[in-house]
Design an enzyme around this catalytic site. Sequence first.
Site, short mmCIF file in Angstrom:
data_model
loop_
_atom_site.label_atom_id
_atom_site.label_comp_id
_atom_site.label_asym_id
_atom_site.label_seq_id
_atom_site.Cartn_x
_atom_site.Cartn_y
_atom_site.Cartn_z
CB SER A 159 -7.99 0.36 5.41
OG SER A 159 -8.24 1.69 5.14
CB SER A 191 -8.03 2.94 2.30
OG SER A 191 -7.36 2.88 3.37
CE LYS A 211 -3.67 2.01 2.69
NZ LYS A 211 -4.72 1.48 3.78
#
Length: 501
Positions: A187, A163, A88
């Site tokens: 997330s 996310s 990420k």
Amino acid sequence: MNPGVPASTSDPADLTIAGAGAAMRRGDLAAVELLGAVLARAAVTEAHIHAYLTLDRTGAGEAAAAADRRFATGQPLGPLDGIPIALKDNLCTRGVETTCSSQVLAGYVPPYDATAVARMRAAGAVIVGKTNLDEFAMGSSTENSGFGPSRNPWDTHRVPGGSSGGAAAAVAVGSALGGYGSDTGGSVRQPAALCGLVGMKPTYGMVSRYGLIAFASSLDQIGPLARTVGDAVDLLEAVAGFDPCDATSIRGQVPAMRRSLDAGVDGLRIGVVEELTGDGVAPAVSNAFRGTLDDLAAAGAEIVDVSLPTAPQAISVYYLIAPAECSANLARFDGVRYGLRVDAATTEEMMAATRAQGFGPEVIRRVLLGTYALSAGYYDAFYGQAQKVRTLMRDDFAAAYRLADVLVSPTSPTTAFELGERTADPLTMYYSDVCTIPCNLTGDPAISVPTGLDDDGLPISFQVMAPALGEEMLFRVAAAVERLSRFEARPTLATSQVPSP
Ligand code: GLN
């Protein structure tokens, strides 16, 4: 049993971490070959799903070649050696752009690795690239990215969750074998649920946050995304453990995680959280959840009903605490030190213009909310009150854990939703995390395991929660759920020869 497409193992990009590692140790597969397969998959799928913001072909190629030299001498570093992983883009990577999907950080190249990243590299992992997210990890769909949304490989009209949606989409589609995201309110677990993966949030403090660009510091944890529970254990073990650079890092031994994976659930008490399994849960998700409970009962678990009376307040509490912390954390993005600077006549105007132009609407909404909640006269009424409910929630969980070894719920109340479906109404979007947020507020570990598909062929998941440092029990139950569900379906995009558009 699931009607989905069966897993294929003829392409190395479809292997599990354990399977690829075994093939490399046997000498049947080279790390550079595995990386080649993963990059070839990305070349076909990226135009459809936009999982990556940056592909680091050079760095990954060097890491894979180094892994092959170790395999040749018979001295691999461990289970992650030579394994292509997705990261990420809020984890700092030395020499590789790190943006948090924000225009305010476009072009920022960190001079250092996050502790977790340094540990992955030390374990031999091959970092394929940096993946898309909702800007500063604020969102549940990756639609808040400053660089365009990612899409769900099971259905590209739908979101991959967020996310950490880019990392989840990459692992689901085979442009990485595993990944790391961050979980502040769900997330890692929610995108895992929407993409048919295992996603896990460790106990707060188990993985160092040093070099994870902060959203809400008392909630943020780095966690693994994987195709199997066993792979998630390998990913977590590589990065877990005390780090003097993070003041909230837990000292002492990391709990055993693999030891009880095969122990089953016979005699365990599994607590069904009343408040997280009723209203708002889609019928298909609810039916699948009940089906998994029946399987667990048949395997010898005792299913008990438990109540967490404060759970319905979790979203309200979270949307005071997380914005309050983010309003402080994001003050550093002012055009002076990092990324974007919009020139103006005075320093103050430069800062205001930089922030107005660099941040997207959701980030601005949160900074405003948080600043308001922390301002003199409102602090006690909002932030202080939220902290008190957070304490009550910890008490609720402690009481529930006297009745049950683990607690369970669906991970997400619905399967993947369509792009644009929830963007007009922030509250509907916020509700996506109703089942995941409580464990961020308590700091306890939780994991999402895929159990089946709905009538549209979209993944459905089951969440297991355990007390702080209860990772051994968490993974034990998760592994049992995985065996009982036999979820082996893969997204169509990973299994068909999709032409580039
Ligand atoms: N969706 C939640 C939010 O928007 C959680 C995000 C996260 O865990 N980073 O805040």
